[in-house]
Write a protein that holds these residues in place. Structure first.
Motif, short mmCIF file in Angstrom:
data_model
loop_
_atom_site.label_atom_id
_atom_site.label_comp_id
_atom_site.label_asym_id
_atom_site.label_seq_id
_atom_site.Cartn_x
_atom_site.Cartn_y
_atom_site.Cartn_z
N PRO A 285 42.93 29.26 35.32
CA PRO A 285 43.06 29.52 36.77
C PRO A 285 44.28 30.34 37.13
N GLU A 286 45.37 30.15 36.41
CA GLU A 286 46.57 30.93 36.72
C GLU A 286 46.32 32.42 36.51
N ALA A 287 45.64 32.75 35.42
CA ALA A 287 45.31 34.16 35.16
C ALA A 287 44.38 34.70 36.24
N PHE A 288 43.42 33.88 36.66
CA PHE A 288 42.48 34.32 37.69
C PHE A 288 43.21 34.59 39.01
N ARG A 289 44.09 33.68 39.39
CA ARG A 289 44.83 33.89 40.64
C ARG A 289 45.76 35.09 40.54
N ARG A 290 46.25 35.36 39.35
CA ARG A 290 47.13 36.50 39.17
C ARG A 290 46.42 37.81 39.49
N LEU A 291 45.12 37.88 39.18
CA LEU A 291 44.36 39.10 39.50
C LEU A 291 44.33 39.35 41.01
N ALA A 292 44.30 38.28 41.80
CA ALA A 292 44.26 38.43 43.25
C ALA A 292 45.57 39.01 43.78
N SER A 293 46.68 38.62 43.18
CA SER A 293 47.98 39.06 43.68
C SER A 293 48.48 40.34 43.01
N GLU A 294 47.88 40.70 41.86
CA GLU A 294 48.31 41.90 41.15
C GLU A 294 47.09 42.78 40.83
N PRO A 295 46.52 43.44 41.83
CA PRO A 295 45.32 44.25 41.57
C PRO A 295 45.55 45.37 40.55
N GLY A 296 46.79 45.80 40.41
CA GLY A 296 47.08 46.84 39.42
C GLY A 296 46.86 46.38 38.00
N LEU A 297 46.70 45.08 37.82
CA LEU A 297 46.47 44.50 36.49
C LEU A 297 45.02 44.63 36.05
N LEU A 298 44.12 44.96 36.96
CA LEU A 298 42.69 44.90 36.67
C LEU A 298 42.25 45.77 35.49
N PRO A 299 42.68 47.03 35.39
CA PRO A 299 42.23 47.82 34.22
C PRO A 299 42.61 47.18 32.89
N SER A 300 43.84 46.68 32.79
CA SER A 300 44.27 46.02 31.56
C SER A 300 43.50 44.72 31.35
N ALA A 301 43.24 43.99 32.44
CA ALA A 301 42.51 42.73 32.34
C ALA A 301 41.10 42.95 31.80
N VAL A 302 40.44 44.02 32.24
CA VAL A 302 39.09 44.31 31.75
C VAL A 302 39.12 44.53 30.24
N GLU A 303 40.11 45.27 29.74
CA GLU A 303 40.20 45.51 28.30
C GLU A 303 40.40 44.19 27.55
N GLU A 304 41.23 43.31 28.10
CA GLU A 304 41.48 42.04 27.43
C GLU A 304 40.25 41.15 27.45
N LEU A 305 39.51 41.16 28.54
CA LEU A 305 38.29 40.35 28.61
C LEU A 305 37.22 40.89 27.66
N LEU A 306 37.17 42.19 27.49
CA LEU A 306 36.26 42.79 26.51
C LEU A 306 36.63 42.34 25.10
N ARG A 307 37.90 42.29 24.82
CA ARG A 307 38.37 41.85 23.50
C ARG A 307 38.13 40.36 23.30
N PHE A 308 38.45 39.57 24.32
CA PHE A 308 38.50 38.12 24.20
C PHE A 308 37.14 37.51 23.91
N ASP A 309 36.09 38.02 24.57
CA ASP A 309 34.74 37.48 24.37
C ASP A 309 33.75 38.65 24.48
N SER A 310 33.63 39.39 23.40
CA SER A 310 32.94 40.69 23.42
C SER A 310 31.45 40.56 23.69
N PRO A 311 30.89 41.40 24.58
CA PRO A 311 29.46 41.35 24.90
C PRO A 311 28.56 41.62 23.69
N VAL A 312 29.03 42.46 22.79
CA VAL A 312 28.30 42.72 21.54
C VAL A 312 29.18 42.22 20.40
#
Length: 323
Positions: A183-210
């Motif tokens: 939840p802390e990471a999720f709330r951080r996205l709300a307060s730091e929108p500039g983090l979104l591009p990096s967050a997408v890359e990490e989520l792709l790495r963390f639990d890859s769709p393929v």
């Protein structure tokens, strides 16, 4: 199954290069960014509808419909057909998964053929009345210099339709599940929108769709003392590579601002995912919208139910309380 064998996934240069060069014009970062307002509008509409109902399943309400709407509009396929296109595409995707059984084959092949038959009619309609869409562009390229044969046009349309939504659906679903367990990471996205591009890359790495792909070496190859003979199929584990501690410090931890995130979620080399810019855009907009609107969102079920299969990794549902 000549259409299936003409899929860009299964061909090498120079045929692969010719097909990719034609299609890549529709997925340049600049052209994809022009889609941002439309993707934002779709996300807003879908989330509004879910919020009005008072309950939310992030798969059914957002992760599934968003990518199929976007790719259908980009291709020029009527959006009102999206439900049956989704069924055909999902069932046809069983052909690519490592759990294929006889009963799966009995479902996958007829659905793939129905999808191809449907696309034939759309392609013929665009040949008669071109529009500003990707199918019309492919037809124009074929008519201009015979650079594509009929099977290649069909296969390319089917691939774009399937790959254009299946993996992005899993990115959004897997990514939201990871975020809501932190939840802390999720709330951080709300307060730091500039983090979104990096967050997408990490989520792709963390639990890859393929999670898995395969290659067949054209000559004997030695890797760390092991010889892989020419012609032997090799399965490469993308999910494992993306958790390699030699490449990613503390790999099992979600780090939204992880530096040097050289993950393999989109593959590597000539077959690097053509739709990567579009998947990144849709993920960024979806994660950002949910974090801003529902910073206290929480899981209703953990773990959520997963879809069968180990090549394509995704969720059946993701019920949440918006908070």
């Amino acid at each position: 199954m000549r259409t299936y064998n003409a899929l860009m996934l299964f061909v090498d240069p120079p045929r692969h290069t010719r097909l990719r060069n034609l299609v890549s014009k529709g997925f340049t970062p600049r052209r994809v960014q022009h889609l941002r307002p439309r993707v934002e509008a779709i996300v807003t509409e879908l989330v509004d509808q879910a919020e009005d109902r008072g309950c939310m399943d992030l798969m059914a309400d957002l992760a599934v419909p968003l990518p199929i709407i976007v790719i259908a509009e980009l291709l020029g396929v009527p959006v009102e057909d999206r439900d049956r296109l989704k069924v055909w595409s999902d069932n046809a995707a069983l052909l690519l998964d490592g759990t294929l059984r006889d009963d799966h084959l009995a479902v996958a092949v007829p659905n793939f053929l129905e999808l191809i038959d449907y696309l034939k009619h759309v392609i013929e309609a665009r040949r008669k009345e071109p529009q500003d869409d990707l199918i019309s562009a492919l037809v124009a390229a074929q008519d201009a210099d015979d650079s594509l044969d009929d099977y290649e046009v069909l296969a390319t349309c089917a691939l774009i339709l399937g790959a254009g939504h299946e993996t992005t659906t899993n990115l959004i679903g897997n990514g939201m599940w990871a975020l809501l367990r932190d939840p802390e990471a999720f709330r951080r996205l709300a307060s730091e929108p500039g983090l979104l591009p990096s967050a997408v890359e990490e989520l792709l790495r963390f639990d890859s769709p393929v999670q898995v792909t395969s290659r067949v070496p054209l000559e004997d190859v030695e890797i760390q003392g092991v010889v892989i003979p020419k012609g032997d199929e090799v399965n490469t584990l993308i999910g494992s590579a993306n958790r390699d501690p030699a490449q990613f410090p503390d790999p099992d931890r979600l780090v939204l601002d992880r530096p040097e995130n050289r993950h393999l979620a989109f593959g590597h080399g000539p077959h690097f995912c053509l739709g990567a810019p579009l998947a990144r855009l849709e993920g960024e907009i979806a994660f950002g919208a949910l974090a801003r609107r529902f910073p206290e969102m929480r899981l209703e079920r953990d773990p959520p139910p997963r879809r069968a299969g180990f090549v394509l990794r995704g969720l059946k549902s993701l019920p949440v309380n918006p908070g």
